[in-house]
Design a protein around this motif. Structure first.
Motif, PDB file in Angstrom:
ATOM      1  N   GLY A 324       0.494 -40.112   1.441  1.00  0.00           N
ATOM      2  CA  GLY A 324      -0.194 -38.829   1.504  1.00  0.00           C
ATOM      3  C   GLY A 324      -1.694 -38.969   1.668  1.00  0.00           C
ATOM      4  N   VAL A 325      -2.270 -39.991   1.026  1.00  0.00           N
ATOM      5  CA  VAL A 325      -3.723 -40.190   1.110  1.00  0.00           C
ATOM      6  C   VAL A 325      -4.159 -40.408   2.555  1.00  0.00           C
ATOM      7  CG1 VAL A 325      -5.606 -41.762   0.531  1.00  0.00           C
ATOM      8  CG2 VAL A 325      -4.025 -41.015  -1.249  1.00  0.00           C
ATOM      9  N   THR A 326      -3.490 -41.313   3.268  1.00  0.00           N
ATOM     10  CA  THR A 326      -3.911 -41.608   4.637  1.00  0.00           C
ATOM     11  C   THR A 326      -3.635 -40.437   5.575  1.00  0.00           C
ATOM     12  OG1 THR A 326      -3.651 -43.979   4.347  1.00  0.00           O
ATOM     13  CG2 THR A 326      -3.619 -43.162   6.592  1.00  0.00           C
ATOM     14  N   VAL A 327      -2.511 -39.752   5.394  1.00  0.00           N
ATOM     15  CA  VAL A 327      -2.227 -38.577   6.226  1.00  0.00           C
ATOM     16  C   VAL A 327      -3.359 -37.558   6.087  1.00  0.00           C
ATOM     17  CG1 VAL A 327      -0.684 -36.607   6.525  1.00  0.00           C
ATOM     18  CG2 VAL A 327       0.263 -38.894   6.225  1.00  0.00           C
ATOM     19  N   PHE A 328      -3.822 -37.353   4.853  1.00  0.00           N
ATOM     20  CA  PHE A 328      -4.926 -36.412   4.656  1.00  0.00           C
ATOM     21  C   PHE A 328      -6.236 -36.962   5.208  1.00  0.00           C
ATOM     22  CE2 PHE A 328      -8.723 -35.343   2.286  1.00  0.00           C
ATOM     23  CZ  PHE A 328      -8.811 -33.986   2.599  1.00  0.00           C
ATOM     24  N   VAL A 329      -6.581 -38.200   4.834  1.00  0.00           N
ATOM     25  CA  VAL A 329      -7.911 -38.722   5.144  1.00  0.00           C
ATOM     26  C   VAL A 329      -8.143 -38.817   6.649  1.00  0.00           C
ATOM     27  CG1 VAL A 329      -9.370 -40.779   5.001  1.00  0.00           C
ATOM     28  CG2 VAL A 329      -8.249 -39.902   2.957  1.00  0.00           C
ATOM     29  N   VAL A 330      -7.152 -39.250   7.411  1.00  0.00           N
ATOM     30  CA  VAL A 330      -7.343 -39.354   8.862  1.00  0.00           C
ATOM     31  C   VAL A 330      -7.593 -37.966   9.456  1.00  0.00           C
ATOM     32  CG1 VAL A 330      -6.237 -39.941  11.051  1.00  0.00           C
ATOM     33  CG2 VAL A 330      -6.082 -41.505   9.115  1.00  0.00           C
ATOM     34  N   GLY A 331      -6.786 -36.974   9.064  1.00  0.00           N
ATOM     35  CA  GLY A 331      -7.025 -35.622   9.550  1.00  0.00           C
ATOM     36  C   GLY A 331      -8.384 -35.101   9.155  1.00  0.00           C
ATOM     37  N   TRP A 332      -8.796 -35.395   7.933  1.00  0.00           N
ATOM     38  CA  TRP A 332     -10.100 -34.943   7.438  1.00  0.00           C
ATOM     39  C   TRP A 332     -11.245 -35.583   8.226  1.00  0.00           C
ATOM     40  CZ3 TRP A 332     -12.170 -31.217   4.789  1.00  0.00           C
ATOM     41  CH2 TRP A 332     -13.394 -31.366   4.141  1.00  0.00           C
ATOM     42  N   MET A 333     -11.163 -36.885   8.463  1.00  0.00           N
ATOM     43  CA  MET A 333     -12.233 -37.565   9.189  1.00  0.00           C
ATOM     44  C   MET A 333     -12.289 -37.124  10.647  1.00  0.00           C
ATOM     45  SD  MET A 333     -12.093 -41.390   7.521  1.00  0.00           S
ATOM     46  CE  MET A 333     -13.694 -41.909   8.155  1.00  0.00           C
ATOM     47  N   VAL A 334     -11.138 -36.866  11.253  1.00  0.00           N
ATOM     48  CA  VAL A 334     -11.127 -36.345  12.618  1.00  0.00           C
ATOM     49  C   VAL A 334     -11.793 -34.966  12.649  1.00  0.00           C
ATOM     50  CG1 VAL A 334      -9.647 -35.484  14.474  1.00  0.00           C
ATOM     51  CG2 VAL A 334      -9.132 -37.675  13.386  1.00  0.00           C
ATOM     52  N   ALA A 335     -11.522 -34.135  11.658  1.00  0.00           N
ATOM     53  CA  ALA A 335     -12.142 -32.808  11.603  1.00  0.00           C
ATOM     54  C   ALA A 335     -13.653 -32.922  11.457  1.00  0.00           C
ATOM     55  CB  ALA A 335     -11.545 -32.002  10.452  1.00  0.00           C
ATOM     56  N   LEU A 336     -14.131 -33.815  10.592  1.00  0.00           N
ATOM     57  CA  LEU A 336     -15.573 -34.000  10.440  1.00  0.00           C
ATOM     58  C   LEU A 336     -16.195 -34.516  11.731  1.00  0.00           C
ATOM     59  CD1 LEU A 336     -15.836 -35.632   6.888  1.00  0.00           C
ATOM     60  CD2 LEU A 336     -16.299 -33.257   7.502  1.00  0.00           C
ATOM     61  N   ARG A 337     -15.549 -35.503  12.358  1.00  0.00           N
ATOM     62  CA  ARG A 337     -16.074 -36.058  13.617  1.00  0.00           C
ATOM     63  C   ARG A 337     -16.140 -34.995  14.697  1.00  0.00           C
ATOM     64  NH1 ARG A 337     -17.824 -37.071  17.637  1.00  0.00           N
ATOM     65  NH2 ARG A 337     -17.961 -38.997  18.853  1.00  0.00           N
ATOM     66  N   GLN A 338     -15.190 -34.087  14.699  1.00  0.00           N
ATOM     67  CA  GLN A 338     -15.091 -33.066  15.730  1.00  0.00           C
ATOM     68  C   GLN A 338     -16.029 -31.881  15.483  1.00  0.00           C
ATOM     69  OE1 GLN A 338     -11.081 -31.731  17.173  1.00  0.00           O
ATOM     70  NE2 GLN A 338     -11.592 -29.844  16.098  1.00  0.00           N
ATOM     71  N   GLU A 339     -16.200 -31.483  14.228  1.00  0.00           N
ATOM     72  CA  GLU A 339     -16.857 -30.216  13.924  1.00  0.00           C
ATOM     73  C   GLU A 339     -18.303 -30.339  13.464  1.00  0.00           C
ATOM     74  OE1 GLU A 339     -15.380 -27.222  14.355  1.00  0.00           O
ATOM     75  OE2 GLU A 339     -13.581 -28.220  15.130  1.00  0.00           O
ATOM     76  N   ILE A 340     -18.736 -31.527  12.998  1.00  0.00           N
ATOM     77  CA  ILE A 340     -20.060 -31.676  12.389  1.00  0.00           C
ATOM     78  C   ILE A 340     -21.009 -32.388  13.353  1.00  0.00           C
ATOM     79  CG2 ILE A 340     -21.344 -32.535  10.399  1.00  0.00           C
ATOM     80  CD1 ILE A 340     -19.247 -30.392   9.735  1.00  0.00           C
ATOM     81  N   PRO A 341     -22.211 -31.848  13.598  1.00  0.00           N
ATOM     82  CA  PRO A 341     -23.190 -32.542  14.452  1.00  0.00           C
ATOM     83  C   PRO A 341     -23.549 -33.914  13.878  1.00  0.00           C
ATOM     84  CG  PRO A 341     -23.851 -30.254  14.068  1.00  0.00           C
ATOM     85  CD  PRO A 341     -22.702 -30.525  13.161  1.00  0.00           C
ATOM     86  N   GLU A 342     -23.777 -34.879  14.781  1.00  0.00           N
ATOM     87  CA  GLU A 342     -24.008 -36.259  14.355  1.00  0.00           C
ATOM     88  C   GLU A 342     -25.191 -36.375  13.395  1.00  0.00           C
ATOM     89  OE1 GLU A 342     -25.608 -40.108  13.991  1.00  0.00           O
ATOM     90  OE2 GLU A 342     -26.632 -38.556  15.143  1.00  0.00           O
ATOM     91  N   GLU A 343     -26.265 -35.627  13.639  1.00  0.00           N
ATOM     92  CA  GLU A 343     -27.467 -35.761  12.816  1.00  0.00           C
ATOM     93  C   GLU A 343     -27.283 -35.219  11.399  1.00  0.00           C
ATOM     94  OE1 GLU A 343     -27.827 -31.833  15.062  1.00  0.00           O
ATOM     95  OE2 GLU A 343     -27.174 -33.898  15.488  1.00  0.00           O
ATOM     96  N   LEU A 344     -26.164 -34.528  11.161  1.00  0.00           N
ATOM     97  CA  LEU A 344     -25.885 -33.976   9.832  1.00  0.00           C
ATOM     98  C   LEU A 344     -24.737 -34.685   9.123  1.00  0.00           C
ATOM     99  CD1 LEU A 344     -26.104 -30.179  10.743  1.00  0.00           C
ATOM    100  CD2 LEU A 344     -27.707 -31.415   9.297  1.00  0.00           C
TER     101      LEU A 344
END
Length: 423
Positions: A324-344
């Motif tokens: 469960g940890v990896t299923v969540f963490v990968v989705g979470w990191m993809v969301a951050l990479r996709q939605e958050i500007p690099e400088e932030l």
């Protein structure tokens, strides 16, 4: 003398910074996985009990929480690799001193508290910088695969570290495990000194306070982001209490001691690695909805311990929780990479970690009193039901259910050779 050119085939998405950060994370992960087990049994070996194990664990998390936001702002202002190396060196020194005191025998409780706090302070500056580095090192089209492989390496190190830490703590002395952790930090610092510059130092510009305000505005403007952080502020307190307080104490009482709990913690990491293989290939469209499905498994270890199950079912529960940890963490990191500007990235990561870790000191410090009040089984039932309820509650947020992957993953890319030399 001639130098022989050797073609090493690295995947196109595995650039230099990605490779260095992944390899150094594996090295430091070996020590980090072993150290909490060694610390818990060092406290128990000195004659203290459940409450003191909780206090020492809480001592690490207090500065981690308090300094995390400053660490995020620093990592967005100064080169992130410099911040990481400095933090690793600091942690190597603090863990080395802790190891020496434990090996000398019966260290005073205040020294364990102080040195645990020092370790948390170093981590508060390292973590936001590290997340910014790894997220910047991967491209959007390869994010799931690259982040899954990164997590696979990190979790593989945790398997070995947890198993070795439990074994050494059982047959030798917890101090040697802590000494190994210090050595791992030193080696990781040396490796990370080879990172190419990530971020740049700004000699002038807005103050740290202003940059924290900017990060806060970005954080609260995304409902999916702060809802999941609130979820994990409570969830992590329960999970950490189970893994670092209740689990070691129960293992000492009826499972055979440190080796048994080291096996259980290794099973957690095996689950993480196994699911990383899946997540490297699977590209779910609704990344947070699928990720939160993994969160429903987080409470299984608490449930198994509450039911008084023997070691093997507890190991299975830990394995499923790791999935469960990896299923969540990968989705979470993809969301951050996709939605958050690099400088932030580092500031948002810091707010994420600050919120997620905010209740960790309370969770571990109150683990002993909660067991006294509710009984150990009652406290574990409370942890298990809290995890289940939080996993369900966050699905009330529409963005968690609806956020979709924007960039389709590239498929069928052949590894590209990267020249290296050996003489």
């Amino acid at each position: 003398m001639h130098r022989l050119a050797v073609g090493i085939n690295y995947p196109a998405w595995a650039g230099r910074n990605y490779r260095i950060q992944t390899a150094s994370t594996v090295v430091s992960g070996l020590g980090n996985a072993a150290a909490p087990i060694a610390t818990a049994f060092a406290v128990l070996g000195a004659g203290w009990g459940t409450a003191e194990v909780g206090y020492v664990t809480a001592a690490r998390t207090v500065p981690l929480v308090v300094l995390m936001l400053i660490g995020g702002a620093v990592a967005d202002r100064w080169p992130r690799h410099v911040v990481m190396v400095s933090a690793n060196v600091f942690n190597a020194v603090s863990q080395g001193v802790l190891a020496a005191l434990v090996l000398m025998g019966h260290p005073p409780l205040w020294t364990l508290l102080a040195l645990s706090a020092a370790g948390g302070a170093g981590q508060a500056f390292y973590a936001p910088a590290a997340e910014g580095v790894i997220l910047r090192a991967v491209s959007a089209e390869h994010a799931s695969k690259a982040l899954s492989v990164f997590k696979m390496g990190m979790n593989g190190a945790q398997i070995a570290g947890a198993a070795l830490g439990g074994l050494l703590a059982a047959v030798a002395d917890p101090g040697w495990v802590l000494a190994g952790d210090a050595a791992c930090f030193a080696v990781a610092a040396l490796m990370r000194s080879g990172l190419t510059q990530v971020g740049g130092r700004r000699e002038s510009g807005p103050s740290l306070v202003h940059e924290l305000r900017v990060g806060w505005r970005e954080f609260v403007s995304r409902r999916w982001l702060w809802a999941i952080v609130v979820q994990f502020s409570l969830m992590n307190a329960c999970v950490l209490a189970v893994e670092t307080v209740y689990g070691p104490v129960i293992a000492e009482d009826r499972m055979g001691g440190a080796g048994a709990w080291g096996t259980a913690m290794a099973a957690l990491s095996v689950g993480m690695v196994a699911s990383a293989v899946l997540m490297a290939r699977w590209q779910p469209r609704r990344i947070l909805l699928v990720g939160n499905g993994g969160v429903f498994l987080f409470g299984l270890p608490a449930l198994a311990l509450a039911l008084g199950l023997p070691l093997i079912p507890v190991v299975v529960a830990m394995f499923l929780s790791g999935v469960g940890v990896t299923v969540f963490v990968v989705g979470w990191m993809v969301a951050l990479r996709q939605e958050i500007p690099e400088e932030l990235l580092s500031r948002i990561s810091a707010y994420d970690a600050f919120g997620s870790f905010a209740l960790l000191p309370a969770g571990t410090a109150l683990a002993g009193p909660a067991a006294d009040l509710l009984g150990r089984s009652g406290a574990l039932w409370a942890c298990a039901l809290t995890c289940l309820g939080l996993a369900a509650a966050v699905l009330l947020v529409p963005e968690v259910r609806q956020l979709e992957r924007k960039v389709p993953e590239a498929r069928g890319n052949l590894p590209q050779p990267e020249p290296a030399t050996s003489g």
